[in-house]
Design an enzyme around this catalytic site. Sequence first.
Site, PDB file in Angstrom:
ATOM      1  N   CYS A 166     -69.480   0.081  -2.899  1.00  0.00           N
ATOM      2  CA  CYS A 166     -70.786   0.717  -2.695  1.00  0.00           C
ATOM      3  C   CYS A 166     -71.151   0.959  -1.238  1.00  0.00           C
ATOM      4  CB  CYS A 166     -71.910   0.013  -3.443  1.00  0.00           C
ATOM      5  SG  CYS A 166     -71.661  -1.677  -3.871  1.00  0.00           S
ATOM      6  N   ARG A 214     -61.159  -9.699  -4.006  1.00  0.00           N
ATOM      7  CA  ARG A 214     -62.064 -10.837  -4.154  1.00  0.00           C
ATOM      8  C   ARG A 214     -61.256 -12.118  -4.239  1.00  0.00           C
ATOM      9  NH1 ARG A 214     -66.268  -7.936  -8.433  1.00  0.00           N
ATOM     10  NH2 ARG A 214     -66.589  -6.140  -7.069  1.00  0.00           N
ATOM     11  N   GLN A 243     -61.284  -0.363  -9.056  1.00  0.00           N
ATOM     12  CA  GLN A 243     -62.370   0.022  -9.958  1.00  0.00           C
ATOM     13  C   GLN A 243     -62.386   1.537 -10.113  1.00  0.00           C
ATOM     14  OE1 GLN A 243     -65.534  -1.679  -7.525  1.00  0.00           O
ATOM     15  NE2 GLN A 243     -65.838  -3.263  -9.058  1.00  0.00           N
ATOM     16  N   ASP A 293     -64.709   3.495  -9.950  1.00  0.00           N
ATOM     17  CA  ASP A 293     -66.070   3.277  -9.501  1.00  0.00           C
ATOM     18  C   ASP A 293     -66.786   4.592  -9.246  1.00  0.00           C
ATOM     19  OD1 ASP A 293     -68.128   1.632  -8.865  1.00  0.00           O
ATOM     20  OD2 ASP A 293     -67.278   0.878  -6.992  1.00  0.00           O
ATOM     21  N   HIS A 320     -70.901   5.851  -7.594  1.00  0.00           N
ATOM     22  CA  HIS A 320     -72.284   5.538  -7.259  1.00  0.00           C
ATOM     23  C   HIS A 320     -73.106   6.801  -7.355  1.00  0.00           C
ATOM     24  CE1 HIS A 320     -69.948   2.170  -5.685  1.00  0.00           C
ATOM     25  NE2 HIS A 320     -70.985   1.477  -6.121  1.00  0.00           N
ATOM     26  N   LYS A 360     -77.830  -4.999 -15.162  1.00  0.00           N
ATOM     27  CA  LYS A 360     -76.687  -4.173 -15.560  1.00  0.00           C
ATOM     28  C   LYS A 360     -76.478  -4.176 -17.064  1.00  0.00           C
ATOM     29  CE  LYS A 360     -73.474  -7.910 -14.466  1.00  0.00           C
ATOM     30  NZ  LYS A 360     -72.075  -8.145 -14.212  1.00  0.00           N
ATOM     31  N   HIS A 379     -74.683   2.047 -10.072  1.00  0.00           N
ATOM     32  CA  HIS A 379     -73.257   1.735  -9.930  1.00  0.00           C
ATOM     33  C   HIS A 379     -72.684   1.795 -11.338  1.00  0.00           C
ATOM     34  CE1 HIS A 379     -74.169  -0.866  -6.189  1.00  0.00           C
ATOM     35  NE2 HIS A 379     -75.350  -0.636  -6.724  1.00  0.00           N
TER      36      HIS A 379
END
Length: 649
Positions: A336, A365, A383, A385, A387, A470, A516
Amino acid sequence: MKSAFQSPKSLMPMSPLEEIRHSCSHVLASAVLRLFPDAKLDIGPPTDTGFYYDIDMDKALVTDDLERIEAEMKKIAKENQSFRRKEVSREEAAQIITERGQERYKLGRLADIPEGEAISFYENGEFMDLCAGTHVRYSAKLKAFKLLSIAGAYHRGDEKNKQLQRIYGTAFASKDELAEYLEQLEQAKARDHRKIGKDLKLFHIDEEVGQGLILWTPNGSIIRQELQNFISGELTKQGYQQVFTPHIGKLELYKTSGHFPYYKDSQFPPVVEREFLERLKGEGCTCAELSNRVEAVSPNLAAAINKRTGTETITEADTLPQEQIVDGFMLKPMNCPHHIKLFDSQPHSYRDLPVRLAEFGTVYRWEQSGELSGMTRVRGFTQDDAHLFCTEEQVAEEIIGCLTLVKTVLTTLGMSDYRVRVGLRNPDSTKYTGDSANWDKAEQACRDAAQTLDVPFTEEPGEAAFYGPKIDFVVKDVIGREWQLGTVQVDYNLPVRFDLTYIGADNEKHRPVMIHRAPFGSMERFCGVLIEHFGGDFPLWLAPEQVRVLPISDKVMDSAEEVLKQLKAAGLRAGIDTHSDKLGAKIRRGELDKIPYTLVLGAKEAEIASVSVRSRAKGDEGVLKVADVITRFQNEISTRSLAVKSESK
RNA sequence: GCCGGCGUAGCUCAAUGGUAGAGCACCUGUUUUGUAAACAGGCGGUUGCGGGUUCGAUUCCCAUCGCCGGCUCCA
């Protein structure tokens, strides 16, 4: 850990199976006390698949002990003890517990029982346990149980407490059901993505590269690439723009976003410039100082964030003078901040919104070593991902758009066995950033969107991200562990921390809202779950080797090579079995390799430009022209048909 | 990270305080095969890595790395 006494539901009678399992845990405890009189008992509830008992004792239990304990349990069952309930006062209860030398944990459990609620013991033979019930009447009803494993478990689920020894077992009403369950466990092992991943060469984890770091083999990469192509197509349809960003970013970026302070223990350590380190060494800087100076925020940044958030988000204790701050880079734990910076690199009009930035972004991570597992829990993952930056008014529609995308993905893959979780903030925790009015708005938006899903969902406090609530799509793997896959998160807070704005119709600056979302979640975890979902029998569009030509003998090898060429020219991932084996052996090899279609070619097929089609799902399907077979496969691929998914699923 | 278990050939697994063995896979040869395993031979291991005990360790002990089950954690 839920105490049996905390849930009002526990006052209701248990189901017959729960009674059996709950009674088994009492019998387990009594058996343990017979063999190890010094054992201190904590709690022993039934579970979805069996029962356990948490026990504190000096001796570390080993597998052999399980056999002894189980043998003793069988004796107790045979003794046909009756289970008797006994209600007592709080004082009497404390006395009973103390007389039995079980005060270490049981007094605490007694204290958990709310005033006014009944306090009861259940007694079977010489054993007596604080327990709300209910139980079977006689221990002879317990005739199908098995102890499965020993594990460590913290008292009350808190890692600050002592770790107790938990004995797991399972129990059923009949021996047949028990045997069936054990058989199921065996079958689950065969579907485990770690086993299939090895057999079909889908991925590799190498000690020397590092734990939790997935190396995608050529086969696995095909599956991943197909999934990415699939989702990319959907993104284009839904007005997303794809971007690329680097794997690292400056520490200060994550101090601004809040990721660094919130999750510093679960991130790879920061990368600090070598020259910087040399200088600090010259200054005689200790590790502790370095650590402080890396973590501290400059007064300017602190002031800016506090001004944006309108509260003392960063306290003076967290700051150090600018010249003492040691900056560095971090492997990105999330995408993000990078996407935010892309958004913020240009001014935006309300007419531009929503801006939807998508990236297959790899994040890192530092998961605890004991938590790593195959592809489902890893330290580096990608991901799918995106946004979304939108106006307040657009939030509801955009969330629904995201949820639709997640559903499209799951439907296409035939995954219907999932649950939806709306993760809300835990009112007692301080880990969340942002003001509560925004949180309320965001939580309501999630609830409302979840309503439209047409799928049952649960609201779970404490499951929110630190910046917002979420909606998660959760699936179970073959051994019953739950994994979060797709996720949609509403965020009113990062736009504040980064001071994002757009120009509204009123020519004033406004704050965008961020969403997200990741339909797969992580490619690694999703593929792991997908391998188990299909048991390795991938549909044609995903199969690494889609079709394999099986020449019946070397005499037709040239014709077989010709067919192979045509298949490849048609864009199919095709192979050929050139072993000097009988057809049966080639077919067997094709089945073990889980090839969706094998094409048998002998002299008679070669003559008429045909092949004998054998599908993994249905077996021999007869002779077809090569050209027709190709058309059929192309059609099956372009529609992402699940047709060749094994019928046993 | 914590508790417990495990680590032998590419894979699945044997074995023993006295120089490690099978099946599959792979390679070679014979076979030329019709819908789930032809036959024969060959290659392949410093028994995770490092120490210790011992005349001798793959086996026993310690440490370490990794894996498995669970706990805790999971943006």
